[in-house]
Design a protein around this motif. Sequence first.
Motif, PDB file in Angstrom:
ATOM      1  N   LEU A 237       0.826  -1.201   0.000  1.00 46.22           N
ATOM      2  CA  LEU A 237       0.000   0.000   0.000  1.00 46.22           C
ATOM      3  C   LEU A 237       0.869   1.263   0.000  1.00 46.22           C
ATOM      4  O   LEU A 237       0.624   2.199  -0.770  1.00 46.22           O
ATOM      5  CB  LEU A 237      -0.923  -0.019   1.224  1.00 46.22           C
ATOM      6  N   ILE A 238       1.902   1.282   0.830  1.00 45.26           N
ATOM      7  CA  ILE A 238       2.818   2.431   0.881  1.00 45.26           C
ATOM      8  C   ILE A 238       3.474   2.637  -0.475  1.00 45.26           C
ATOM      9  O   ILE A 238       3.574   3.766  -0.967  1.00 45.26           O
ATOM     10  CB  ILE A 238       3.878   2.237   1.994  1.00 45.26           C
ATOM     11  N   ASN A 239       3.888   1.557  -1.111  1.00 47.77           N
ATOM     12  CA  ASN A 239       4.528   1.649  -2.414  1.00 47.77           C
ATOM     13  C   ASN A 239       3.573   2.238  -3.456  1.00 47.77           C
ATOM     14  O   ASN A 239       3.954   3.087  -4.259  1.00 47.77           O
ATOM     15  CB  ASN A 239       5.022   0.269  -2.853  1.00 47.77           C
ATOM     16  N   ILE A 240       2.315   1.806  -3.425  1.00 43.06           N
ATOM     17  CA  ILE A 240       1.314   2.346  -4.362  1.00 43.06           C
ATOM     18  C   ILE A 240       1.118   3.837  -4.125  1.00 43.06           C
ATOM     19  O   ILE A 240       1.082   4.630  -5.065  1.00 43.06           O
ATOM     20  CB  ILE A 240      -0.031   1.594  -4.214  1.00 43.06           C
ATOM     21  N   LEU A 241       1.008   4.233  -2.863  1.00 40.80           N
ATOM     22  CA  LEU A 241       0.794   5.643  -2.529  1.00 40.80           C
ATOM     23  C   LEU A 241       1.978   6.500  -2.974  1.00 40.80           C
ATOM     24  O   LEU A 241       1.795   7.594  -3.525  1.00 40.80           O
ATOM     25  CB  LEU A 241       0.582   5.808  -1.023  1.00 40.80           C
ATOM     26  N   LYS A 242       3.187   6.005  -2.741  1.00 41.68           N
ATOM     27  CA  LYS A 242       4.385   6.768  -3.133  1.00 41.68           C
ATOM     28  C   LYS A 242       4.501   6.869  -4.644  1.00 41.68           C
ATOM     29  O   LYS A 242       4.881   7.915  -5.169  1.00 41.68           O
ATOM     30  CB  LYS A 242       5.644   6.104  -2.566  1.00 41.68           C
ATOM     31  N   THR A 243       4.169   5.803  -5.332  1.00 37.99           N
ATOM     32  CA  THR A 243       4.282   5.778  -6.796  1.00 37.99           C
ATOM     33  C   THR A 243       3.230   6.670  -7.452  1.00 37.99           C
ATOM     34  O   THR A 243       3.539   7.418  -8.376  1.00 37.99           O
ATOM     35  CB  THR A 243       4.121   4.328  -7.318  1.00 37.99           C
ATOM     36  N   SER A 244       2.003   6.600  -6.975  1.00 37.00           N
ATOM     37  CA  SER A 244       0.895   7.318  -7.617  1.00 37.00           C
ATOM     38  C   SER A 244       0.762   8.760  -7.149  1.00 37.00           C
ATOM     39  O   SER A 244       0.353   9.615  -7.918  1.00 37.00           O
ATOM     40  CB  SER A 244      -0.423   6.590  -7.360  1.00 37.00           C
ATOM     41  N   GLY A 245       1.040   9.027  -5.879  1.00 34.80           N
ATOM     42  CA  GLY A 245       0.848  10.364  -5.336  1.00 34.80           C
ATOM     43  C   GLY A 245      -0.619  10.731  -5.267  1.00 34.80           C
ATOM     44  O   GLY A 245      -1.494   9.893  -5.496  1.00 34.80           O
ATOM     45  N   PRO A 246      -0.927  11.989  -4.957  1.00 33.26           N
ATOM     46  CA  PRO A 246      -2.329  12.430  -4.846  1.00 33.26           C
ATOM     47  C   PRO A 246      -3.058  12.296  -6.189  1.00 33.26           C
ATOM     48  O   PRO A 246      -2.446  12.368  -7.245  1.00 33.26           O
ATOM     49  CB  PRO A 246      -2.215  13.905  -4.441  1.00 33.26           C
ATOM     50  N   ILE A 247      -4.371  12.101  -6.105  1.00 31.99           N
ATOM     51  CA  ILE A 247      -5.192  12.012  -7.317  1.00 31.99           C
ATOM     52  C   ILE A 247      -6.301  13.060  -7.240  1.00 31.99           C
ATOM     53  O   ILE A 247      -6.724  13.448  -6.156  1.00 31.99           O
ATOM     54  CB  ILE A 247      -5.789  10.603  -7.510  1.00 31.99           C
ATOM     55  N   SER A 248      -6.752  13.510  -8.397  1.00 27.68           N
ATOM     56  CA  SER A 248      -7.814  14.526  -8.416  1.00 27.68           C
ATOM     57  C   SER A 248      -9.155  13.934  -8.802  1.00 27.68           C
ATOM     58  O   SER A 248     -10.190  14.575  -8.630  1.00 27.68           O
ATOM     59  CB  SER A 248      -7.440  15.653  -9.381  1.00 27.68           C
ATOM     60  N   GLU A 249      -9.134  12.716  -9.340  1.00 27.86           N
ATOM     61  CA  GLU A 249     -10.373  12.062  -9.720  1.00 27.86           C
ATOM     62  C   GLU A 249     -10.220  10.558  -9.558  1.00 27.86           C
ATOM     63  O   GLU A 249      -9.125  10.050  -9.369  1.00 27.86           O
ATOM     64  CB  GLU A 249     -10.770  12.411 -11.157  1.00 27.86           C
ATOM     65  N   MET A 250     -11.337   9.858  -9.658  1.00 30.46           N
ATOM     66  CA  MET A 250     -11.365   8.409  -9.486  1.00 30.46           C
ATOM     67  C   MET A 250     -10.403   7.736 -10.455  1.00 30.46           C
ATOM     68  O   MET A 250     -10.383   8.051 -11.640  1.00 30.46           O
ATOM     69  CB  MET A 250     -12.789   7.895  -9.712  1.00 30.46           C
ATOM     70  N   ASP A 251      -9.608   6.805  -9.929  1.00 36.24           N
ATOM     71  CA  ASP A 251      -8.713   5.990 -10.743  1.00 36.24           C
ATOM     72  C   ASP A 251      -9.029   4.533 -10.419  1.00 36.24           C
ATOM     73  O   ASP A 251      -8.690   4.041  -9.342  1.00 36.24           O
ATOM     74  CB  ASP A 251      -7.252   6.331 -10.418  1.00 36.24           C
ATOM     75  N   LYS A 252      -9.698   3.841 -11.342  1.00 36.02           N
ATOM     76  CA  LYS A 252     -10.155   2.474 -11.092  1.00 36.02           C
ATOM     77  C   LYS A 252      -8.999   1.517 -10.842  1.00 36.02           C
ATOM     78  O   LYS A 252      -9.122   0.584 -10.056  1.00 36.02           O
ATOM     79  CB  LYS A 252     -11.007   1.975 -12.259  1.00 36.02           C
ATOM     80  N   SER A 253      -7.885   1.748 -11.507  1.00 33.31           N
ATOM     81  CA  SER A 253      -6.723   0.872 -11.326  1.00 33.31           C
ATOM     82  C   SER A 253      -6.200   0.960  -9.894  1.00 33.31           C
ATOM     83  O   SER A 253      -5.962  -0.063  -9.241  1.00 33.31           O
ATOM     84  CB  SER A 253      -5.623   1.268 -12.318  1.00 33.31           C
ATOM     85  N   ILE A 254      -6.045   2.173  -9.397  1.00 31.54           N
ATOM     86  CA  ILE A 254      -5.575   2.371  -8.023  1.00 31.54           C
ATOM     87  C   ILE A 254      -6.621   1.842  -7.045  1.00 31.54           C
ATOM     88  O   ILE A 254      -6.284   1.170  -6.071  1.00 31.54           O
ATOM     89  CB  ILE A 254      -5.269   3.859  -7.750  1.00 31.54           C
ATOM     90  N   PHE A 255      -7.877   2.136  -7.309  1.00 27.70           N
ATOM     91  CA  PHE A 255      -8.965   1.666  -6.446  1.00 27.70           C
ATOM     92  C   PHE A 255      -8.872   0.153  -6.259  1.00 27.70           C
ATOM     93  O   PHE A 255      -8.941  -0.363  -5.147  1.00 27.70           O
ATOM     94  CB  PHE A 255     -10.313   2.050  -7.059  1.00 27.70           C
ATOM     95  N   GLY A 256      -8.714  -0.581  -7.359  1.00 24.33           N
ATOM     96  CA  GLY A 256      -8.643  -2.036  -7.310  1.00 24.33           C
ATOM     97  C   GLY A 256      -7.450  -2.560  -6.524  1.00 24.33           C
ATOM     98  O   GLY A 256      -7.504  -3.638  -5.941  1.00 24.33           O
ATOM     99  N   LYS A 257      -6.372  -1.794  -6.490  1.00 23.50           N
ATOM    100  CA  LYS A 257      -5.164  -2.213  -5.771  1.00 23.50           C
ATOM    101  C   LYS A 257      -5.220  -1.874  -4.286  1.00 23.50           C
ATOM    102  O   LYS A 257      -4.526  -2.488  -3.488  1.00 23.50           O
ATOM    103  CB  LYS A 257      -3.930  -1.530  -6.368  1.00 23.50           C
ATOM    104  N   VAL A 258      -6.023  -0.874  -3.921  1.00 22.40           N
ATOM    105  CA  VAL A 258      -5.995  -0.313  -2.568  1.00 22.40           C
ATOM    106  C   VAL A 258      -7.190  -0.732  -1.708  1.00 22.40           C
ATOM    107  O   VAL A 258      -7.035  -0.964  -0.512  1.00 22.40           O
ATOM    108  CB  VAL A 258      -5.924   1.234  -2.656  1.00 22.40           C
ATOM    109  N   ILE A 259      -8.368  -0.835  -2.298  1.00 21.29           N
ATOM    110  CA  ILE A 259      -9.594  -1.059  -1.525  1.00 21.29           C
ATOM    111  C   ILE A 259     -10.020  -2.527  -1.560  1.00 21.29           C
ATOM    112  O   ILE A 259     -10.052  -3.158  -2.604  1.00 21.29           O
ATOM    113  CB  ILE A 259     -10.750  -0.184  -2.063  1.00 21.29           C
TER     114      ILE A 259
END
Length: 196
Positions: free
Chosen positions: A145-167
Motif C-alpha cells: 500500500l505504501i509503495n502504491i501511494l508513493k508511486t501514484s501520489g495524490p489524485i484529483s479524480e477516481m482511478d479504477k486501477s488504483i482503487f482495485g489495488k488499494v480497496i
Amino acid sequence: GTMYRRKSGEIRVFWVCRKKDHNGSDCNAPQISEQIICNGFVNVYNRLVNNMEIILTPIVAQLNELRNQRLRSTGLVENINKEIAELSEQILMYQSAKSQGYMESALFLEESNKANNRIAQLKKEKKLLMGNDECEKVIKKTEKLINILKTSGPISEMDKSIFGKVIQKIWIDKDKNLTYELINGLELAVTYQEVM
C-alpha cells in the motif's frame, strides 16, 4: 449486511442493496450514487497519501517489532527445531531396533507414524512462526500500500486501477456514510457530507 449491486439509472449510475433491489420493503439501506463512492475514495486516498508517514509507516514498524519480539522472547523456533531433531533421532532408533529384530513391525509402524505426524505438525507451526502468519501478511500488504501511494501520489479524480489495488471493501451505513477497508485491513471512514 447484504452486498450492493451497481445499477444504471436514466441520468446516473448508483449502487443499491441487492435485497432492497429485489424487494424494496426487505431493506431500508439507502441507495448511493457511484459519484459519491468515487469522491469518497479520492478523499480517503489523498488522506492516506498526505499522512502515510503518520499512519502506515508506524504500523509496519510496530508489526515488525511485535513479530521479532515474539520470535526472540519465546524461542519457539529453536524449541521446534530441537523437538524435530529429537523425533528424527527416535525414528532412526526405531529403524535400527526393527532391523536388528528387537522391535515388531506393527509397533515400529505405530511409533514411526506417531513421530512423523508430530514432525509434520511441528513443521507447520514453524512455517507459521517464520512468516506465513497474519502479522506477516498485514506487513506485506501495508508495504504494498505504501509503495502504491508513493508511486501514484495524490489524485484529483477516481482511478479504477488504483482503487482495485488499494480497496478491499466498502460499507455504507443508513446515513450514507462510507467506510473503506484497505487491503491491509485498515478502515477509513468519510461522511456523506464530506463527499457529496
